[in-house]
Design a protein around this motif. Structure first.
Motif, PDB file in Angstrom:
ATOM      1  N   SER A  50      63.196  44.786   6.057  1.00  0.00           N
ATOM      2  CA  SER A  50      62.608  44.029   4.976  1.00  0.00           C
ATOM      3  C   SER A  50      63.357  44.217   3.793  1.00  0.00           C
ATOM      4  CB  SER A  50      61.078  44.469   4.893  1.00  0.00           C
ATOM      5  OG  SER A  50      60.670  43.782   3.935  1.00  0.00           O
ATOM      6  N   ALA A  51      63.204  43.305   2.661  1.00  0.00           N
ATOM      7  CA  ALA A  51      63.760  43.485   1.332  1.00  0.00           C
ATOM      8  C   ALA A  51      62.758  44.511   0.722  1.00  0.00           C
ATOM      9  CB  ALA A  51      63.779  42.457   0.704  1.00  0.00           C
ATOM     10  N   ASN A  52      61.707  44.879   1.040  1.00  0.00           N
ATOM     11  CA  ASN A  52      60.665  45.715   0.571  1.00  0.00           C
ATOM     12  C   ASN A  52      60.713  47.164   1.286  1.00  0.00           C
ATOM     13  OD1 ASN A  52      58.403  47.046  -0.174  1.00  0.00           O
ATOM     14  ND2 ASN A  52      57.432  45.239  -0.714  1.00  0.00           N
ATOM     15  N   GLU A  53      61.329  48.049   0.369  1.00  0.00           N
ATOM     16  CA  GLU A  53      61.420  49.402   0.996  1.00  0.00           C
ATOM     17  C   GLU A  53      60.238  50.334   1.302  1.00  0.00           C
ATOM     18  OE1 GLU A  53      63.069  52.708   2.456  1.00  0.00           O
ATOM     19  OE2 GLU A  53      63.988  50.657   2.207  1.00  0.00           O
ATOM     20  N   ALA A  54      59.121  49.763   0.637  1.00  0.00           N
ATOM     21  CA  ALA A  54      57.890  50.338   0.873  1.00  0.00           C
ATOM     22  C   ALA A  54      57.275  49.940   2.326  1.00  0.00           C
ATOM     23  CB  ALA A  54      56.944  50.033  -0.238  1.00  0.00           C
ATOM     24  N   LEU A  55      57.493  48.555   2.713  1.00  0.00           N
ATOM     25  CA  LEU A  55      57.359  48.233   3.752  1.00  0.00           C
ATOM     26  C   LEU A  55      57.962  48.860   4.988  1.00  0.00           C
ATOM     27  CD1 LEU A  55      56.408  44.462   3.127  1.00  0.00           C
ATOM     28  CD2 LEU A  55      54.855  46.339   3.317  1.00  0.00           C
ATOM     29  N   HIS A  70      49.654  44.015  10.010  1.00  0.00           N
ATOM     30  CA  HIS A  70      50.873  43.744   9.196  1.00  0.00           C
ATOM     31  C   HIS A  70      52.020  43.595   9.970  1.00  0.00           C
ATOM     32  CE1 HIS A  70      47.792  46.120   6.963  1.00  0.00           C
ATOM     33  NE2 HIS A  70      48.133  45.233   5.939  1.00  0.00           N
ATOM     34  N   ALA A  71      52.935  42.987   9.451  1.00  0.00           N
ATOM     35  CA  ALA A  71      54.040  42.617   9.946  1.00  0.00           C
ATOM     36  C   ALA A  71      55.142  42.369   8.712  1.00  0.00           C
ATOM     37  CB  ALA A  71      54.156  41.310  10.869  1.00  0.00           C
ATOM     38  N   ILE A  72      56.440  42.596   9.109  1.00  0.00           N
ATOM     39  CA  ILE A  72      57.772  42.242   8.310  1.00  0.00           C
ATOM     40  C   ILE A  72      58.536  41.064   9.074  1.00  0.00           C
ATOM     41  CG2 ILE A  72      57.823  44.421   7.071  1.00  0.00           C
ATOM     42  CD1 ILE A  72      60.253  44.840   8.941  1.00  0.00           C
ATOM     43  N   LEU A  73      59.029  40.314   8.406  1.00  0.00           N
ATOM     44  CA  LEU A  73      59.900  39.187   8.970  1.00  0.00           C
ATOM     45  C   LEU A  73      61.259  39.834   9.163  1.00  0.00           C
ATOM     46  CD1 LEU A  73      59.354  35.861   7.176  1.00  0.00           C
ATOM     47  CD2 LEU A  73      58.267  36.852   9.200  1.00  0.00           C
ATOM     48  N   THR A  74      61.849  39.575  10.311  1.00  0.00           N
ATOM     49  CA  THR A  74      62.955  40.080  10.793  1.00  0.00           C
ATOM     50  C   THR A  74      64.058  39.476  11.565  1.00  0.00           C
ATOM     51  OG1 THR A  74      63.889  42.304  11.697  1.00  0.00           O
ATOM     52  CG2 THR A  74      62.077  41.173  12.915  1.00  0.00           C
ATOM     53  N   MET A  75      65.172  39.619  12.058  1.00  0.00           N
ATOM     54  CA  MET A  75      65.976  39.070  12.909  1.00  0.00           C
ATOM     55  C   MET A  75      66.471  40.010  13.948  1.00  0.00           C
ATOM     56  SD  MET A  75      67.705  36.178  10.531  1.00  0.00           S
ATOM     57  CE  MET A  75      68.640  35.483  11.801  1.00  0.00           C
ATOM     58  N   ASP A 103      48.151  40.198   7.721  1.00  0.00           N
ATOM     59  CA  ASP A 103      48.919  40.089   6.573  1.00  0.00           C
ATOM     60  C   ASP A 103      50.480  39.804   6.932  1.00  0.00           C
ATOM     61  OD1 ASP A 103      46.778  40.293   4.832  1.00  0.00           O
ATOM     62  OD2 ASP A 103      47.412  42.407   4.341  1.00  0.00           O
ATOM     63  N   ILE A 104      51.079  38.918   6.367  1.00  0.00           N
ATOM     64  CA  ILE A 104      52.480  38.777   6.808  1.00  0.00           C
ATOM     65  C   ILE A 104      53.222  38.893   5.607  1.00  0.00           C
ATOM     66  CG2 ILE A 104      54.198  36.815   7.092  1.00  0.00           C
ATOM     67  CD1 ILE A 104      52.828  37.691   9.675  1.00  0.00           C
ATOM     68  N   THR A 105      54.349  39.697   5.592  1.00  0.00           N
ATOM     69  CA  THR A 105      55.185  39.984   4.602  1.00  0.00           C
ATOM     70  C   THR A 105      56.413  39.231   4.783  1.00  0.00           C
ATOM     71  OG1 THR A 105      54.536  42.306   4.272  1.00  0.00           O
ATOM     72  CG2 THR A 105      56.621  41.752   3.132  1.00  0.00           C
ATOM     73  N   MET A 106      56.861  38.234   3.631  1.00  0.00           N
ATOM     74  CA  MET A 106      58.031  37.228   3.878  1.00  0.00           C
ATOM     75  C   MET A 106      59.037  38.029   3.453  1.00  0.00           C
ATOM     76  SD  MET A 106      55.569  34.937   4.542  1.00  0.00           S
ATOM     77  CE  MET A 106      56.732  33.534   4.715  1.00  0.00           C
TER      78      MET A 106
END
Length: 253
Positions: free
Chosen positions: A74-79, A53-58, A210-213
């Motif tokens: 991430s904008a998703n706190e659970a992630l 799994h991954a989150i998008l970041t900078m 999976d990719i979390t946008m």
């Protein structure tokens, strides 16, 4: 920090058997590369859960005096909590078509310009890798390429292609009920290449995750390799890549 449009990733985790020659150890060079990622606002990924799994970041900031790199949350706190609990994180980005990667053992919560961020240790080594055998071209975001995959017992499933080379494709956002099997070969897949034509290819699934946008939507991604591809088909794909690259250079000039 947010990005107006969620941009799919361009990379798979490194599978090079011996990539030690591509590792940088110079602290000055590593800091310079990370700062260029900031200047370019390059889309990046932070992998956790053994790369599944991954989150998008900078990269938001580099603080050499504190031995820290600051990354976007991430904008998703659970992630974000999954990242908090991970004891191995893999950061992947790209700079001038060269893959950038480093590994961190943990990420700590911090703030950057009043917003949630992660801090990780400034890496002692950084992988800078350019695969020269196949140039991967990221497909247009507004009108992405599509691949029609025959699935036994049902209608063909159409998926989006996020990058393509003469050696394979990366696909994203296929339906959750389309369970692509690792290493399985899917035959007679059709890819329409605008202004060039339609090609029929066999693809072998080499990686899935999976990719979390940035908008917290979770999408599926698969890296696929072309197998048993005729030379004329490879030439057609290369012609499309060259045409799209020339069009992009013309738009920038």
């Amino acid at each position: 920090m947010s990005i107006s449009e969620p941009v799919p990733l361009k990379f798979e985790l490194s599978s090079v058997a011996d990539d030690s020659q591509y590792h940088l150890h110079s602290r000055t060079e590593i800091v310079s590369i990370l700062r260029r990622l900031i200047e370019r606002r390059e889309q990046s990924a932070l992998y956790y859960d053994e790369g599944n799994h991954a989150i998008l970041t900078m990269v938001l900031d580099v603080v050499p005096e504190k031995n820290l790199v600051i990354l976007d949350c991430s904008a998703n706190e659970a992630l974000n909590r999954h990242v908090d609990l991970s004891n191995k994180l893999v950061f992947i980005s790209s700079l001038d078509k060269v893959k950038i990667q480093f590994v961190s053992s943990r990420a700590d919560r911090t703030e950057f310009e009043g917003k949630c961020a992660f801090s990780v240790d400034l890496p002692e080594t950084l992988l800078r890798l350019q695969r020269r055998e196949y140039y991967r071209l990221t497909t247009p975001n507004l009108k992405p390429l599509t691949c029609s995959i025959p699935v036994q017992g049902r209608e063909n499933v159409e998926v989006s292609i996020i990058n393509i080379s003469a050696g394979g494709v990366a696909i994203i956002s296929y339906n959750g009920d389309l369970d692509l099997k690792l290493n399985e070969v899917y035959q007679n897949c059709r890819i329409h290449l605008p202004s060039v034509g339609t090609v029929t290819v066999n693809i072998q699934v080499r990686a899935t995750f999976d990719i979390t946008m940035k908008n917290s939507v979770v999408k599926k991604r698969a890296g696929c390799k072309f197998v048993d591809m005729p030379g004329v088909t490879q030439t057609t794909i290369q012609r499309y890549i060259m045409k799209l690259e020339m069009d992009r250079k013309s738009e920038r000039s």
